[in-house]
Design a protein around this motif. Structure first.
Motif, PDB file in Angstrom:
ATOM      1  N   TYR A  65      64.356  40.744  42.805  1.00 13.16           N
ATOM      2  CA  TYR A  65      63.364  39.682  43.136  1.00 13.16           C
ATOM      3  C   TYR A  65      61.920  38.984  43.546  1.00 13.16           C
ATOM      4  N   LYS A  66      61.439  40.810  43.728  1.00 11.69           N
ATOM      5  CA  LYS A  66      59.652  40.290  43.375  1.00 11.69           C
ATOM      6  C   LYS A  66      59.141  39.984  42.327  1.00 11.69           C
ATOM      7  N   MET A  67      60.123  40.816  40.899  1.00  9.87           N
ATOM      8  CA  MET A  67      60.249  41.147  39.766  1.00  9.87           C
ATOM      9  C   MET A  67      59.766  39.515  39.203  1.00  9.87           C
ATOM     10  N   CYS A  68      60.919  38.567  39.608  1.00 10.77           N
ATOM     11  CA  CYS A  68      61.149  37.378  39.272  1.00 10.77           C
ATOM     12  C   CYS A  68      59.868  36.265  40.274  1.00 10.77           C
ATOM     13  N   THR A  69      59.001  36.276  41.228  1.00  9.17           N
ATOM     14  CA  THR A  69      58.606  35.499  42.325  1.00  9.17           C
ATOM     15  C   THR A  69      56.733  35.970  42.045  1.00  9.17           C
ATOM     16  N   LEU A  70      56.709  37.309  41.779  1.00  7.29           N
ATOM     17  CA  LEU A  70      54.904  37.431  41.431  1.00  7.29           C
ATOM     18  C   LEU A  70      54.892  37.202  40.171  1.00  7.29           C
ATOM     19  N   PRO A  71      53.781  36.817  40.310  1.00 10.22           N
ATOM     20  CA  PRO A  71      52.725  36.270  38.690  1.00 10.22           C
ATOM     21  C   PRO A  71      52.472  37.499  37.826  1.00 10.22           C
ATOM     22  N   GLY A  72      52.551  37.722  37.035  1.00 11.79           N
ATOM     23  CA  GLY A  72      51.964  38.890  35.919  1.00 11.79           C
ATOM     24  C   GLY A  72      52.856  39.782  36.076  1.00 11.79           C
ATOM     25  N   LYS A  73      53.775  39.660  36.363  1.00  9.31           N
ATOM     26  CA  LYS A  73      55.503  41.019  37.512  1.00  9.31           C
ATOM     27  C   LYS A  73      54.660  41.946  37.731  1.00  9.31           C
ATOM     28  N   LEU A  74      54.951  42.127  36.754  1.00 15.52           N
ATOM     29  CA  LEU A  74      54.971  44.281  37.579  1.00 15.52           C
ATOM     30  C   LEU A  74      53.214  44.744  37.994  1.00 15.52           C
ATOM     31  N   ALA A  75      52.261  44.031  37.094  1.00 16.49           N
ATOM     32  CA  ALA A  75      51.081  44.932  37.800  1.00 16.49           C
ATOM     33  C   ALA A  75      50.733  44.674  39.583  1.00 16.49           C
ATOM     34  N   TYR A  76      51.614  43.063  39.766  1.00 16.85           N
ATOM     35  CA  TYR A  76      51.495  43.030  40.944  1.00 16.85           C
ATOM     36  C   TYR A  76      52.712  43.381  41.756  1.00 16.85           C
ATOM     37  N   ALA A  77      53.384  43.972  41.884  1.00 18.57           N
ATOM     38  CA  ALA A  77      54.364  44.714  42.277  1.00 18.57           C
ATOM     39  C   ALA A  77      53.990  46.261  42.427  1.00 18.57           C
TER      40      ALA A  77
END
Length: 604
Positions: free
Chosen positions: A566-578
């Motif tokens: 869910y977090k990977m799908c909703t955060l822009p920039g994916k992994l770095a933000y997560a």
């Protein structure tokens, strides 16, 4: 940083003016806090914190709450038996070894995590958003445990009420619930040697209290028994009024529930050691057999006991410590409370085995015939021993009050983990804490009703087997990896230094980064490898019941991957933000991702 704000438009009346006509300058004090290169102003910190967080009335309230939660029924019915079964005093070697390399470091880690971030089990994962699912995992586990743990307290309450009589109901075979196989307490010898015979105490528990004879298995539960339902209702009411106002009320309740067991254990020990055969029982408890240390099973059982006895992984330690003052010395608290927990387990062994030695001598049977663990020890064997003493009703009342107090504060801890975890995550619940607490305890009560039916012991056994077994080991493993590797053990140490003024030593950092995660990974693998389907006495559960059990276990563990996706799908920039703490997301915007550097992963 002080910045005066004056306005020449005083004449317009928009600025305050003193009686002499001079404009009063407003001075704005901006507090700037720098943490790891990130600056926070007092206003941004206030926005993060929202309203001021409630704190414990006194430091001792927190310590008693943690001790009360960690010291529970398993300290009395599990540890002494494990010690006796696995080489007596020699069992303390693997037990203390795992305590030092895994138990204490994980205990310390959870207390520090909650105190620094001042949120429940889910909210603390703003330090690494992709791992927030593990917060929901531990909240779910605490909820599941509440479904059956409160039932044990209800049994103890039922026994307590039954003890207010001149003639205890588990002494003779002339009661309505007894079967033809019942053999009188005083004919203990024959009852043990004949597999078809049962003691009055065993029949009272299984037939008089549980009404197991009216059920053919988990598919034949029947309706809830009104007597046990009433006891369960009393437990739920006590829990609600202990928790409804938060730590201000629960912190006072534990003054009784956390201290009473020590008083009762001491009284029981003083009585126990005067009984004939007591010394033989204590010798058997402590007899040292170092050869047993060559067996892998002894080490596995010691490791398992450490994992479950300290109460790590339920989110309770995080929730309790989140109400501490920021500068509280959580290091000292971790050492004190985890040590008291282990010493209590050891001490209770003397109380249990003094009575078991007495039973062994009185009925002229080997000690291993009377030594057992689990509910059978405290609801069958111990009441049976108490029934033979002069003034048995008084001793029974004292003993079951101890069981009640041992259970109630552990149940309070589990509930607090759920309540704090969810109201910190869903801020709108803060204003409705009393209603939300009512919703949680009533929901728990309704599901617990399955455990007070005729076949309730089967539901109880299934929940006990699956709710907090492999799943809790998995939860703590993910927690340890998230903090030590992704957030960074150096960053975590900085946080602790900021709170208590001293940085954790190299030993603690090595344990967090390498030893504890390896230990937990080993425990998860062992847990899967040594899995046995649940059973109750000779009853074997059908396949569909085992499937339901595994669904329960997987439902909590699945929160980790589901939330990560869910977090990977909703955060822009994916992994770095997560994988970056929320307050550092502006650094990611500038292309600075600390976790994409080799140094982050190598530093200790």
């Amino acid at each position: 940083n002080c910045s005066p704000r004056c306005s020449v438009s005083a004449a317009n009346g928009s600025e305050p003016v003193d009686p002499n006509g001079r404009v009063v300058c407003q001075v704005e004090l901006i507090l700037v806090k720098e943490h790891n290169g990130v600056q926070f102003t007092a206003s941004t910190l206030a926005n993060q914190a929202g309203e001021e967080r409630e704190t414990w009335g006194k430091k001792i309230d927190f310590l008693l709450s943690v001790i009360g939660f960690a010291v529970d029924l398993a300290n009395v019915w599990r540890f002494p038996y494990l010690c006796y079964k696995n080489g007596g005093g020699a069992f303390l070697v693997p037990y203390m070894f795992f305590m030092v390399i895994a138990g204490m470091p994980l205990f310390y880690m959870e207390l520090a995590l909650g105190q620094y971030n001042r949120e429940g089990a889910a909210g603390v994962w703003k330090i690494c958003p992709i791992f927030k699912g593990v917060g929901f995992t531990v909240i779910l586990i605490s909820l599941y445990v509440g479904f059956y743990y409160n039932v044990i307290i209800a049994w103890a309450l039922f026994y307590l009420f039954s003890s207010f009589t001149g003639d205890l109901p588990w002494v003779h075979c002339n009661n309505t619930w007894n079967s033809p196989n019942c053999s009188d307490l005083w004919a203990f010898n024959t009852s043990l040697n004949d597999s078809h015979k049962s003691t009055p105490a065993a029949e009272y528990f299984e037939r008089g209290v549980l009404h197991l004879q009216d059920s053919e298995g988990i598919a034949d539960l029947g309706l809830p028994r009104w007597q046990l339902t009433s006891c369960l209702g009393v437990v739920i009411v006590v829990l609600y009024f202990s928790l409804w106002k938060g730590v201000k009320t629960s912190g006072k309740v534990v003054w009784i529930t956390a201290t009473m067991p020590y008083l009762v254990l001491t009284v029981l020990l003083l009585r126990g050691v005067t009984l004939p055969g007591a010394i033989d029982g204590i010798k058997a408890y402590l007899s040292v057999d170092f050869l047993r240390l060559c067996e892998a099973q002894v080490w596995i059982e010691a490791a398992t006991q450490i994992c479950f006895s300290l109460g790590v992984g339920f989110g309770v330690l995080i929730a309790f410590s989140s109400y501490n003052k920021f500068s509280n010395n959580c290091y000292r608290d971790a050492i004190i409370t985890s040590s008291i927990n282990s010493l209590t387990s050891f001490f209770s062994g003397f109380v249990i085995f003094s009575f078991l030695g007495y039973m062994s001598q009185k009925h002229n049977v080997p000690l291993d015939k009377v030594a057992t663990d689990g509910p059978g020890l405290v609801f069958i064997i111990y009441p049976e021993a108490i029934a033979t003493l002069p003034g048995s009703s008084v001793w029974a009342v004292i003993f079951f009050i101890m069981l009640l107090t041992l259970g109630i504060d552990s149940a309070m801890g589990g509930m607090e983990s759920v309540i704090t975890g969810l109201i910190d995550e869903f801020k709108f619940l803060h204003k409705h804490r009393e209603l939300f607490t009512l919703f949680i305890v009533v929901s728990t009560f309704l599901i617990s009703l399955f455990c007070v039916t005729n076949g309730g012991i089967y539901v109880f056994t299934l929940l006990d087997h699956f709710a907090a077994g492999t799943s809790i080991l998995f939860g703590v493993l993910i927690e340890a990896i998230g903090i030590a590797w992704f957030y960074g053990v150096d960053r975590f140490s900085d946080d602790i230094e900021e709170m208590i003024g001293q940085r954790p030593g190299l030993y603690w950092r090595l344990c967090w980064k390498f030893v504890s995660p390896c230990f937990l990974l080993f425990m998860v693998v062992v847990s899967f490898a040594t899995f046995n389907p649940p059973n109750y006495a000779t009853y074997t559960f059908p396949m569909w019941a085992n499937v339901i059990g595994w669904c329960l276990a997987i439902s909590s563990m699945s929160m980790v991957p589901l939330y990560a996706i869910y977090k990977m799908c909703t955060l822009p920039g994916k992994l770095a933000y997560a994988i970056t703490p929320e307050h550092e997301h502006h650094l990611v915007d500038n292309g600075e991702v600390r976790r994409f550097t080799l140094q982050h992963w190598l530093v200790i």
